[in-house]
Design an enzyme around this catalytic site. Structure first.
Site, short mmCIF file in Angstrom:
data_model
loop_
_atom_site.label_atom_id
_atom_site.label_comp_id
_atom_site.label_asym_id
_atom_site.label_seq_id
_atom_site.Cartn_x
_atom_site.Cartn_y
_atom_site.Cartn_z
N VAL A 104 -10.29 8.33 -32.22
CA VAL A 104 -9.74 8.69 -30.92
C VAL A 104 -10.43 7.81 -29.88
O VAL A 104 -11.66 7.67 -29.90
CB VAL A 104 -9.99 10.18 -30.59
CG1 VAL A 104 -9.42 10.51 -29.21
CG2 VAL A 104 -9.37 11.07 -31.65
N CYS A 105 -9.64 7.20 -29.00
CA CYS A 105 -10.18 6.40 -27.91
C CYS A 105 -11.11 5.30 -28.46
O CYS A 105 -10.75 4.59 -29.39
CB CYS A 105 -10.89 7.32 -26.92
SG CYS A 105 -11.21 6.62 -25.30
N THR A 106 -12.32 5.19 -27.91
CA THR A 106 -13.23 4.12 -28.33
C THR A 106 -13.92 4.40 -29.65
O THR A 106 -14.78 3.62 -30.07
CB THR A 106 -14.28 3.84 -27.24
OG1 THR A 106 -14.94 5.07 -26.90
CG2 THR A 106 -13.63 3.25 -26.01
N THR A 124 -6.97 1.18 -29.00
CA THR A 124 -8.04 1.98 -28.41
C THR A 124 -7.70 2.16 -26.94
O THR A 124 -6.61 1.79 -26.49
CB THR A 124 -9.41 1.30 -28.60
OG1 THR A 124 -10.45 2.18 -28.14
CG2 THR A 124 -9.50 -0.01 -27.83
N ALA A 157 -5.24 5.83 -28.50
CA ALA A 157 -5.69 5.26 -27.23
C ALA A 157 -6.60 6.26 -26.51
O ALA A 157 -7.34 7.00 -27.14
CB ALA A 157 -4.47 4.89 -26.39
#
Length: 319
Positions: A104-106, A124, A157
């Site tokens: 998830v995300c970074t 990301t 992202a």
């Protein structure tokens, strides 16, 4: 039905919503379909971690004591930028053992540092896509979608897109009815496809500094079915077509044509999701002119035709 273990990795500086968003989705699925998921959280030493917002999270166990899960979920957060090398080593050794690897995300930065994204397409948070591509050239970074599936690896992202991805995984595991029940309980929409852009057209482009160009941006959004040629827009801004095109791109970061494409696609998507209007009517209202032109635009941008998009993402209450 085999129970799937979901193991969420915790570390100092983690983004709390990256953790709790997907966990709430999987927990909701477990409540709807008992026996479907077993949820576990783990940190390097089994001790509490402090999230980027200051929230303290207490894991169930240490990573060293965790058995190989079905789904290994790696959240993001500030801690990914000052990562503990022990965490990278653990992911390198244990990531390939999971049946499904999710970030998830970074969190994608951690997976990439462990070599788990090499040769794969991934995404990301939009603010870190360039860094991910620069630091890990073996990864094919796609900055546009809210999540990407590449085999058993899934990357999402920024922040709330982890909820979208988790809902997609629940739908894959347990079916649409369960995923829809969870989405309704969480008061979120089960309708964002993975290849939907991270931004709306207005957010994807910068707002122009000069008032005539800002007015043109607003006019485009309000009149997607109008004459949106460069010549017409330039006349509205009282500039020559060449000067207008150059100034628009310099101030917004995109060409007038690309901006018009994004606005029309977004307008058509909203009509497909929120109205019962016919495809032909929507194609005209969105500036495509014909259903075939709209179909080509949808397939090119979203990988799906308008009718299929509507089937998947329009709430039942609109039908």
């Amino acid at each position: 039905m085999a129970q799937r273990t979901v193991l969420v990795v915790l570390f100092d500086g983690v983004q709390s919503l990256d953790v709790t968003g997907p966990l709430e989705v999987f927990a909701g699925a477990e409540q709807h379909t008992p026996g479907s998921y077993r949820l576990r959280t783990a940190s390097l030493d089994g001790g509490p971690v402090r999230s980027s917002s200051g929230l303290t999270l207490v894991p169930d166990l240490a990573l060293a004591d965790a058995s190989d899960p079905h789904t290994l979920l790696v959240p993001g957060g500030q801690g990914t930028r000052r990562r503990d090398p022990r965490l990278t080593d653990w992911l390198r050794g244990h990531g390939p053992r999971a049946e499904r690897l999710v970030s998830v995300c970074t969190g994608a930065i951690l997976l990439a540092a462990a070599g788990l994204l090499d040769g794969r397409r991934a995404t990301t948070h939009w603010a870190y896509c360039d860094r991910l591509a620069r630091d890990h050239p073996a990864v094919e970074v796609d900055p546009d979608p809210i999540y990407v599936r590449d085999g058993h690896v899934a990357t999402s992202a920024g922040v709330t897109s982890g909820i979208d991805l988790a809902l997609a995984l629940v739908e894959e595991d347990l079916g649409r009815d369960t995923a829809l029940a969870v989405a309704r309980h969480l008061v979120v929409f089960l309708r964002r496809p993975g290849n939907q852009a991270q931004f709306s057209a207005q957010l994807a482009a910068q707002t122009a500094r000069r008032e005539p160009l800002r007015d043109v941006q607003q006019w485009i959004s309000e009149h997607p079915d109008g004459d949106l040629s460069v010549e017409s827009l330039a006349a509205r801004a009282r500039l020559s077509p060449r000067h207008f095109a150059r100034s628009f791109q310099a101030e917004t970061g995109t060409t007038p044509g690309r901006y018009v494409d994004l606005v029309r696609l977004e307008h058509a998507r909203r009509l497909l999701e929120d109205t019962a209007d016919g495809i032909e009517e929507i194609s005209r209202a969105s500036g495509y002119g014909t259903p075939e032109a709209m179909r080509r635009a949808f397939v090119r941008a979203l990988g799906t035709a308008p009718a299929e998009y509507r089937r998947r993402f329009r709430p039942a209450s609109v039908r």
